[in-house]
Design a protein around this motif. Structure first.
Motif, short mmCIF file in Angstrom:
data_model
loop_
_atom_site.label_atom_id
_atom_site.label_comp_id
_atom_site.label_asym_id
_atom_site.label_seq_id
_atom_site.Cartn_x
_atom_site.Cartn_y
_atom_site.Cartn_z
N GLN A 1 6.09 6.57 -50.80
CA GLN A 1 6.31 6.89 -49.39
C GLN A 1 7.71 7.46 -49.15
O GLN A 1 8.39 7.13 -48.19
N MET A 2 8.10 8.34 -50.08
CA MET A 2 9.36 9.05 -49.94
C MET A 2 9.13 10.40 -49.27
O MET A 2 7.99 10.77 -48.95
N ASP A 3 10.20 11.15 -49.07
CA ASP A 3 10.10 12.45 -48.39
C ASP A 3 9.62 13.49 -49.41
O ASP A 3 10.41 14.22 -50.02
N VAL A 4 8.30 13.55 -49.56
CA VAL A 4 7.70 14.42 -50.58
C VAL A 4 7.95 15.89 -50.25
O VAL A 4 8.15 16.71 -51.16
N THR A 5 7.92 16.22 -48.98
CA THR A 5 8.11 17.62 -48.59
C THR A 5 9.48 18.12 -49.03
O THR A 5 9.62 19.26 -49.50
N TYR A 6 10.50 17.29 -48.88
CA TYR A 6 11.85 17.67 -49.31
C TYR A 6 11.87 17.92 -50.82
O TYR A 6 12.48 18.89 -51.29
#
Length: 530
Positions: free
Chosen positions: A188-193
């Motif tokens: 649940q990390m910032d995958v898009t970044y």
């Protein structure tokens, strides 16, 4: 060089040894542990060991049969010569199998190539199978560092990215990038970044382009139907589909996991989101497993490596709560592979090498919510070992294995006993707990007791079921009374009776005092059989 004493081809894995040598498997593990400490046995070592039928391990009662020496494969091989070499080759195979398993775990890290050299001294011919920790499938830290990133946890334990100097990583494959993306999504990390970083540094990489398109929702078109086709209004979606289909067959399934991820509705609850994404991942994996079973479980092993890395990073950064939650997820993914026979022993062997600073069964090391998460983790650990043993029983029934994973079950029983002692030590802290924490604790404790009882039942059931007419008795039976039916009824009866009494108190929703007394009786039974 001494002459080999065992003729190949030969199996040296726990699942493939003769059932009459199953108890001697752990003898080999004992030898490797002593060698790791610089001590060696003389060849007649079997006369110096006594089997502890309650704990499933061997004890030394003649320490004078040990001598000190430098770590050396040939010196280690001498332990198996003399009287030991006169054994039935099936028995000798059981001893060597256990030694090899622990040797790869303990001795090879300090003496690279030790185990392979050791085997050359003793085995003539090919070794068909042995238990060796599986290879690492994904080095998450190195993949991230290649793209100038590292994981940093906030004070609240939330994982974020921080920029670092780039690290050149040889042989970085597209599958590493895709699986890293899946692991970050599961975390649940910032995958898009992360995907933006991929596209910036590898703009010509088709996998990065596809992931970028998914993150921008290009797989969804607001135009559909005849008019969309007539005026080519869904051109972008079609191009994306074409690019996806051009990827190698296994990578299509990996990429489709992220396609499913970006197609999910937003979920506020983190645990629900984890379950939903796991469902998406397993949906595509199950499809892949029908055609490429080995790729399927190697892919899941890579996910395991990524999650374990996050758990250890959180531990290193002092974020115990976050580390615990990821460690539980590691156990969950590992359990999903428990009925996959190929690689089962290698998975467990590698998993046993993972260590956390908080995993010390010290009741004073945790806050209230952390205690509950720690108990959940311990329950997951026992369940993992139980599931792998149950999986091995299935392999045995199907005829694809000649033995069970007894070491996994003994580990589950041993851990269950330690957990009972840990829970008993919590009674002082629990007196000061707020009421909202007490009921979840009772539920978790009940689950732990249930798994403990299940482990004992599995042992008795497997002992009886594995006694095949006109075949050698299981070695564990020979360590008890020699009669499988008697052993199945008598095994750990004192401990089991105390556990059943504890279960009755839990089922009757007994008060804290009666629960404490019942648990104390279990501990007394454990102490009695030690």
């Amino acid at each position: 060089m001494s002459q080999p004493i065992l003729d190949g081809p030969v199996h040296l894995s726990e699942l493939q040894i003769n059932r009459g040598a199953d108890a001697l498997y752990v003898t080999g593990e004992v030898l490797a542990r002593f060698n790791w400490g610089g001590s060696y046995f003389y060849p007649d070592f079997l006369g110096c060991l006594l089997f502890d039928s309650k704990r499933g391990r061997w004890k030394i009662y003649k320490a004078g049969n040990l001598h000190k020496a430098e770590l050396d494969p040939e010196v280690a091989s001498w332990q198996f010569r003399g009287k030991a070499s006169e054994m039935n080759q099936e028995i000798l195979r059981g001893l060597l199998s256990g030694y090899v398993r622990s040797s790869y775990q303990l001795l090879d890290p300090v003496y690279p190539g030790f185990t392979d050299a050791f085997l050359k001294h003793l085995v003539r011919g090919p070794v068909l199978s042995l238990t060796k920790p599986r290879d690492q499938r994904l080095d998450l830290e190195k993949v991230l560092a290649h793209f100038k990133l590292a994981v940093q946890l906030t004070n609240e334990g939330t994982p974020t990215f921080t920029e670092v100097s780039p690290v050149e990583t040889p042989l970085l494959r597209n599958q590493d990038l895709i699986i890293t993306t899946i692991v970050l999504a599961l975390a649940q990390m910032d995958v898009t970044y992360w995907i933006e970083q991929l596209e910036t540094m590898q703009p010509d990489n088709a996998a990065a382009q596809i992931l970028g398109a998914f993150s921008r929702k290009e797989q969804f078109s607001s135009w559909d139907g005849p008019l969309a086709s007539l005026f080519n209004l869904d051109k972008g979606r079609k191009q994306l589909e074409k690019k996806l289909q051009a990827q190698p067959y296994p990578e299509q399934y990996r990429l489709q996991v992220m396609q499913g991820y970006y197609g999910m509705d937003p979920i506020a609850d983190k645990e629900t989101e984890w379950q939903a994404l796991c469902a998406v991942m397993y949906t595509y994996l199950n499809e892949l497993s029908r055609y490429e079973p080995k790729i399927w479980w190697e892919y899941l092993e890579a996910v395991l490596d990524g999650l374990a890395c996050l758990a250890q990073l959180a531990d290193e950064q002092g974020k115990t709560a976050a580390s615990l939650l990821w460690a539980i997820k590691v156990e969950s993914v590992l359990q999903s592979l428990s009925y996959e026979q190929e690689g089962a022993e290698a998975r467990l062997a590698r998993h046993e090498l993972v260590r956390y600073s908080w995993d010390n069964l010290d009741a004073t090391s945790f806050q209230n919510i952390e205690v509950l998460n720690y108990l959940s983790y311990l329950h997951s650990c026992v369940l993992t070992r139980l599931k792998y043993f149950q999986g091995s029983r299935e392999y045995f029934k199907q005829g694809s294995a000649t033995n069970h994973l007894w070491t996994a079950l003994w580990s589950g029983i041993g851990l269950s006993r330690q957990v009972m002692q840990f829970c008993y030590s919590l009674r002082t802290e629990m007196a000061n707990w707020e009421e909202p924490y007490k009921e979840p604790y009772r539920i978790m404790f009940t689950n732990l007791v249930d798994r403990y009882v299940e482990c004992l039942r599995e042992f008795s059931g497997a002992l009886l079921a594995s006694s095949i007419p006109d075949e050698p008795l299981p070695g564990y039976s020979n360590c008890f009374t020699g009669d499988p039916e008697t052993d199945a009824k008598m095994f750990l009866s004192l401990e089991r009776e105390a556990l059943f009494a504890l279960k009755k108190v839990l089922e009757a929703n007994g008060h804290d005092k009666s629960l404490e007394e019942a648990l104390a009786n279990v501990l007394a039974a454990i102490e009695e059989i030690s």
